[in-house]
Design an enzyme around this catalytic site. Structure first.
Site, PDB file in Angstrom:
ATOM      1  CG  HIS A  64      -2.200   1.030   1.089  1.00  0.00           C
ATOM      2  ND1 HIS A  64      -2.012   2.222   1.240  1.00  0.00           N
ATOM      3  CD2 HIS A  64      -3.259   0.596   0.588  1.00  0.00           C
ATOM      4  CE1 HIS A  64      -3.401   2.846   1.022  1.00  0.00           C
ATOM      5  NE2 HIS A  64      -4.026   1.854   0.743  1.00  0.00           N
ATOM      6  CG  HIS A  65       1.516   5.065  -2.562  1.00  0.00           C
ATOM      7  ND1 HIS A  65       2.606   5.714  -2.192  1.00  0.00           N
ATOM      8  CD2 HIS A  65       1.420   5.757  -3.886  1.00  0.00           C
ATOM      9  CE1 HIS A  65       3.421   6.257  -3.124  1.00  0.00           C
ATOM     10  NE2 HIS A  65       2.531   6.136  -4.191  1.00  0.00           N
ATOM     11  CB  THR A  66      -0.453   4.370   3.793  1.00  0.00           C
ATOM     12  OG1 THR A  66      -0.634   2.810   3.948  1.00  0.00           O
ATOM     13  CG2 THR A  66      -1.550   4.952   3.084  1.00  0.00           C
ATOM     14  CG  ASN A 107       3.627   8.104   0.881  1.00  0.00           C
ATOM     15  OD1 ASN A 107       3.979   7.583  -0.285  1.00  0.00           O
ATOM     16  ND2 ASN A 107       2.849   7.488   1.696  1.00  0.00           N
TER      17      ASN A 107
END
Length: 478
Positions: free
Chosen positions: A141-143, A328
């Protein structure tokens, strides 16, 4: 009971988007050649060995998201035990399968959302390629990571030594894994609280100053034609609702071709053209070719949205908005792609000027300010795709394009050579096509991902990328 830690604001926003719209995971596909002398049980042994003797799972992969009444409606991270058998799985391709069948399987796996009741990652060991090679598809997941940190996580699970046989898989706690986070207990002391308030106030003043200054810069850049005004991108099929299925394709080229093109462009124009400028121009040319083939080329240029890293040593974040040790750390900027220009050399000049300005903005204004300044176009792009009866003439941006640096050396996993490393990024409503570029050793790979209902022939972008590269070389006389 597991402790809860609040999510960073950008991660909470992405998690909310995951729930309300489309899955927000990113991925990578790696293709390996087994070491000499390997037998037909090699991949079976590899899978078994990858589930034992890890020495601990990476803390980023040992937490799950949670939201509820007890968290006061906030997204938090909760540390949990990891069941590796649920997260690391085997897939076997049908007999006679090659890379087209592999990419079809990757597209199907990429269509599946991650289970939010468990840590947000999966790994699939894929066997059955007709040339004896095997593949590893990783989805996170991008988190959990941005592109830079995700690539470092992959590199930590590899070695430049072909003789090394003690390499742990990427999900083990590698060299660059952060220390497990310590939850806060109780209330802070008054001095700490006062210091935090003062710091937040100063940060808010800096952010407001950067937003105002950045807004003025945007107006000047729009007049010069190197940064588009809000909602000036033409609406294309890429910007519609994308459905549940994905399509994916990738291709690799010698990095030297792009390096020599950048050198030739610098010598011919005198501008400090970068390899990234050349890569962006090639993507632009491939998109132009695809739209022409479908008789859908707009009169005005497509506009890309480009993540720009603000990690320490890569530009910095003057507003202090990306100060965590993991997660991020990037800003966003817009770039006109010049798809309305028939001359590839003109496209390269436009993209070079636009990207040079964009990088300067993120470096000077910081990630938070740059992302807020893109919001007037970003939000309508997402919303327009969800309104079926709305007249769709303009949108904010057309597609995300990013470039991630991979390992600079040839890498191995316990003797197996990494032949290719492909990025497989995220798409969502309003951004139904994604182009991500990744360098590895002496190659550069292009990964295209799309909603299958929007771009079912995404694989045609691979030969179109080669055509665009050849056309750019001819245009600058190389």
């Amino acid at each position: 009971m597991a402790a809860n830690r609040p999510m960073a604001a950008i991660d909470a926003a992405m998690m909310t988007g995951d729930v309300l719209t489309n899955p927000m995971h990113v991925a990578a596909l790696m293709i390996f050649t087994p070491p000499p002398g390997s037998d037909r049980h090699y991949v079976d042994d590899l899978y078994r060995d990858g589930l034992i003797n890890l020495g601990g799972v990476d803390p980023r992969l040992s937490k799950r998201p949670r939201i509820g009444l007890d968290t006061l409606g906030r997204w938090v991270w909760e540390d949990v035990e990891v069941d590796l058998h649920s997260h690391v799985q085997r897939r076997v391709l049908p007999a006679g399968s090659g890379e087209p069948e592999l990419w079809q399987l990757v597209a199907d796996l990429h269509s599946l959302p991650l289970d939010r009741h468990r840590p947000l990652w999966m790994a699939y060991l894929i066997d059955g390629l007709d040339d004896g090679r095997y593949a590893l598809y990783i989805k996170l997941h991008h988190t959990l990571v941005d592109g830079v940190e995700g690539m470092q996580m992959i590199a930590d699970g590899l070695s430049p030594d072909p003789e090394a046989r003690d390499v742990k898989p990427f999900y083990s706690a590698g060299e660059h894994a952060p220390e497990p986070a310590r939850p806060e207990h109780g209330l802070p002391d008054p001095a700490s609280a006062l210091s935090a308030v003062a710091g937040a106030a100063a940060s808010s003043i800096d952010l407001a100053r950067n937003i105002i200054g950045g807004g003025i810069d945007y107006l000047g850049a729009a007049v010069e034609g190197i940064s588009p005004v809000p909602m000036s991108a033409p609406f294309t099929r890429f910007n519609d609702s994308l459905g549940f299925k994905r399509a994916a394709a990738g291709g690799s080229w010698p990095l030297q071709r792009f390096r020599e093109l950048a050198d030739a462009a610098r010598a011919g124009s005198g501008d400090p053209v970068t390899i990234n400028d050349v890569l962006m121009t090639v993507v632009s040319g491939a998109l132009r070719g695809w739209l022409l083939a479908h008789d859908e080329l707009p009169d005005s240029s497509l506009i890309g949205i480009c993540p720009i890293s603000v990690r320490a040593g890569e530009g910095g974040a003057p507003d202090g908005s990306a100060g965590s040790d993991s997660g991020n750390m990037f800003g966003l900027q817009q770039c006109p792609l010049g798809t309305d220009l028939a001359d590839p050399a003109e496209r390269l000049t436009l993209i070079h000027r636009s990207m040079a300005w964009a990088k300067d903005q993120v470096a000077r204004r910081g990630s938070a300010a740059s992302m807020l300044l893109t919001a007037p176009s970003l939000a309508p792009t997402l919303l327009l795709s969800m309104l079926p009866l709305t007249v769709k003439w303009r949108t904010g941006y057309n597609l995300p394009i990013s470039n991630v640096r991979g390992p600079r050396e040839h890498m191995y996993y316990n003797g197996a050579h990494l032949d290719a490393l492909y990025p497989v990024s995220t798409v969502f409503d309003g951004f139904g096509l994604n182009a991500t570029i990744c360098s590895y050793a002496d190659t550069v790979s292009f990964g295209y991902v799309a909603g299958r209902s929007l771009v079912p022939d995404v694989d045609t972008l691979i030969p179109l990328t080669e055509t665009a590269l050849a056309e750019l070389a001819a245009a600058i006389g190389w």
